[in-house]
Design an enzyme around this catalytic site. Structure first.
Site, PDB file in Angstrom:
ATOM      1  N   ARG A  21       1.040  -1.228  -0.177  1.00 27.85           N
ATOM      2  CA  ARG A  21       0.053   0.095  -0.197  1.00 27.85           C
ATOM      3  C   ARG A  21       0.847   1.080   0.109  1.00 27.85           C
ATOM      4  O   ARG A  21       0.316   2.315  -0.400  1.00 27.85           O
ATOM      5  CB  ARG A  21      -0.890   0.132   1.215  1.00 27.85           C
ATOM      6  N   ARG A 146      -2.590 -19.583  31.437  1.00 22.72           N
ATOM      7  CA  ARG A 146      -2.297 -19.528  29.864  1.00 22.72           C
ATOM      8  C   ARG A 146      -3.317 -18.679  29.443  1.00 22.72           C
ATOM      9  O   ARG A 146      -2.952 -18.338  28.154  1.00 22.72           O
ATOM     10  CB  ARG A 146      -2.223 -20.967  29.285  1.00 22.72           C
ATOM     11  N   CYS A 166      -0.083  -2.990  14.173  1.00 19.51           N
ATOM     12  CA  CYS A 166       0.687  -3.897  13.289  1.00 19.51           C
ATOM     13  C   CYS A 166       1.141  -4.876  14.581  1.00 19.51           C
ATOM     14  O   CYS A 166       0.813  -6.036  14.316  1.00 19.51           O
ATOM     15  CB  CYS A 166       1.889  -3.344  12.919  1.00 19.51           C
ATOM     16  N   SER A 187       2.443  -7.551  10.829  1.00 16.49           N
ATOM     17  CA  SER A 187       3.192  -6.536   9.603  1.00 16.49           C
ATOM     18  C   SER A 187       4.622  -5.919  10.269  1.00 16.49           C
ATOM     19  O   SER A 187       4.134  -5.145  11.384  1.00 16.49           O
ATOM     20  CB  SER A 187       2.659  -5.412   8.784  1.00 16.49           C
ATOM     21  N   ASP A 189       8.151  -3.470   9.805  1.00 19.27           N
ATOM     22  CA  ASP A 189       9.163  -3.155   8.918  1.00 19.27           C
ATOM     23  C   ASP A 189      10.585  -3.610   9.887  1.00 19.27           C
ATOM     24  O   ASP A 189      10.915  -2.725  10.927  1.00 19.27           O
ATOM     25  CB  ASP A 189       8.912  -1.430   9.132  1.00 19.27           C
ATOM     26  N   ASN A 197       9.770  -2.112  18.287  1.00 23.67           N
ATOM     27  CA  ASN A 197       8.974  -3.035  18.987  1.00 23.67           C
ATOM     28  C   ASN A 197       9.768  -3.918  19.884  1.00 23.67           C
ATOM     29  O   ASN A 197       9.348  -4.296  20.890  1.00 23.67           O
ATOM     30  CB  ASN A 197       8.523  -3.857  17.894  1.00 23.67           C
ATOM     31  N   TYR A 229      11.829  -2.723   2.961  1.00 26.83           N
ATOM     32  CA  TYR A 229      11.539  -1.963   1.929  1.00 26.83           C
ATOM     33  C   TYR A 229      12.830  -1.862   1.107  1.00 26.83           C
ATOM     34  O   TYR A 229      13.961  -1.785   1.420  1.00 26.83           O
ATOM     35  CB  TYR A 229      11.293  -0.426   2.519  1.00 26.83           C
ATOM     36  N   ALA A 281       8.140   4.561   5.523  1.00 25.25           N
ATOM     37  CA  ALA A 281       6.974   4.331   4.385  1.00 25.25           C
ATOM     38  C   ALA A 281       5.864   4.360   5.116  1.00 25.25           C
ATOM     39  O   ALA A 281       5.375   3.862   5.982  1.00 25.25           O
ATOM     40  CB  ALA A 281       7.094   2.958   3.483  1.00 25.25           C
TER      41      ALA A 281
END
Length: 282
Positions: A21, A146, A166, A187, A189, A197, A229, A281
């Site tokens: 996208r 759990r 994401c 997703s 990057d 993250n 990317y 991006a």
């Protein structure tokens, strides 16, 4: 950090070039995973400089439960979410709202017909659920469960979000007095997002460990679409040539999650290679 450089190498070698996208093609690999042991140090990349201040402020913003970035942007002069906010700073019900004020409908006096439940609009009320506070209480009360799950994905509200989550679900697990965390990400990057993250959720695991009297354990991460990317390839190839340096350590004050400030995070001995610039991006 070998776990990260191995991830970069796998995707560069085995990934598939795909459109997306953003308009910038990416080399993508399906269901990549890695794990780090937080006993080995705080996993802030040393093969390039990662802005620790931004990592912590973003985490503290997630914990504020707000649907706008005004605290992050105006009070803290941190602009990592500016590109997704509207002119008034609103981003919709994304991570902070999902973590601390997850909206749900509570059905009262549900009637059963022997086959299923009948959910009547006349008997429903709208409420908010604090997933972070709940998971802390759950770990304290029943550490071996759990079901220590936090979800940022709300199908009914995706259209109202500036960016669909994401990193959409994380699960805590207690083993031998250590608190482990597994993050599932739809997703990722690899050049820009994954280092943030990794550091953010490792710090969160350390915070929750303090709240529950446990030691930080393993952070594990699964990325469904792990991608690089096309305009990041050169920088990442340079980065994985660099020798990783010893990891820093992180000390966090043992305050309640709603009382933590940036000054409660002390990063020690962070030595790193020079910064590498990667374009975002959008």
């Amino acid at each position: 950090m070998k776990a990260y450089t191995d991830l970069v190498s796998r995707v560069l070698e085995n990934g598939t070039l795909k459109p997306n996208r953003t308009g910038t093609d990416a080399i993508s690999s399906f269901a990549e995973s890695y794990r780090v042991d937080l006993a080995d140090g705080f996993p802030l990349l040393t093969t390039k400089k990662v802005i620790f201040r931004s990592v912590v402020l973003e985490l503290l913003w997630y914990l504020r439960g707000e649907n706008h970035i005004r605290w992050l942007r105006d009070e803290k002069d941190c602009h990592i979410w500016d590109a997704w906010a509207d002119e008034d700073g609103y981003v919709g019900p994304i991570y902070p709202v999902m973590w601390r004020k997850f909206p749900y409908t509570d059905y009262e006096n549900v009637e059963y017909d022997g086959v299923g439940a009948s959910f009547s609009k006349e008997h429903q009320s709208h409420k908010e659920f604090d997933q972070i506070r709940s998971v802390i209480n759950q770990i304290n009360e029943n550490p071996q469960s759990r079901r220590h799950v936090v979800s940022a994905w709300h199908p009914g509200l995706i259209k109202d979000m500036a960016l669909p989550p994401c990193h959409l679900m994380f699960i805590f697990n207690v083993e031998n007095g250590r608190l482990n965390c597994h993050l599932t990400q739809r997703s990722g990057d690899i050049a820009l997002g994954i280092p943030f993250n990794l550091a953010c959720y490792s710090a969160l695991t350390m915070i929750i460990a303090k709240q529950t009297g446990l030691e930080p354990g393993v952070f594990a991460h699964t990325i469904v679409d792990a991608h690089i990317y096309a305009n990041h390839v050169e920088g990442l190839r340079e980065q994985i040539k660099r020798n990783p340096l010893p990891l820093p350590t992180l000390e966090i004050a043992g305050k309640d999650i709603d009382e933590l400030t940036f000054e409660d995070f002390e990063l020690k001995n962070y030595n790193h290679h020079p910064h590498i610039r990667f374009e975002v991006a959008i």
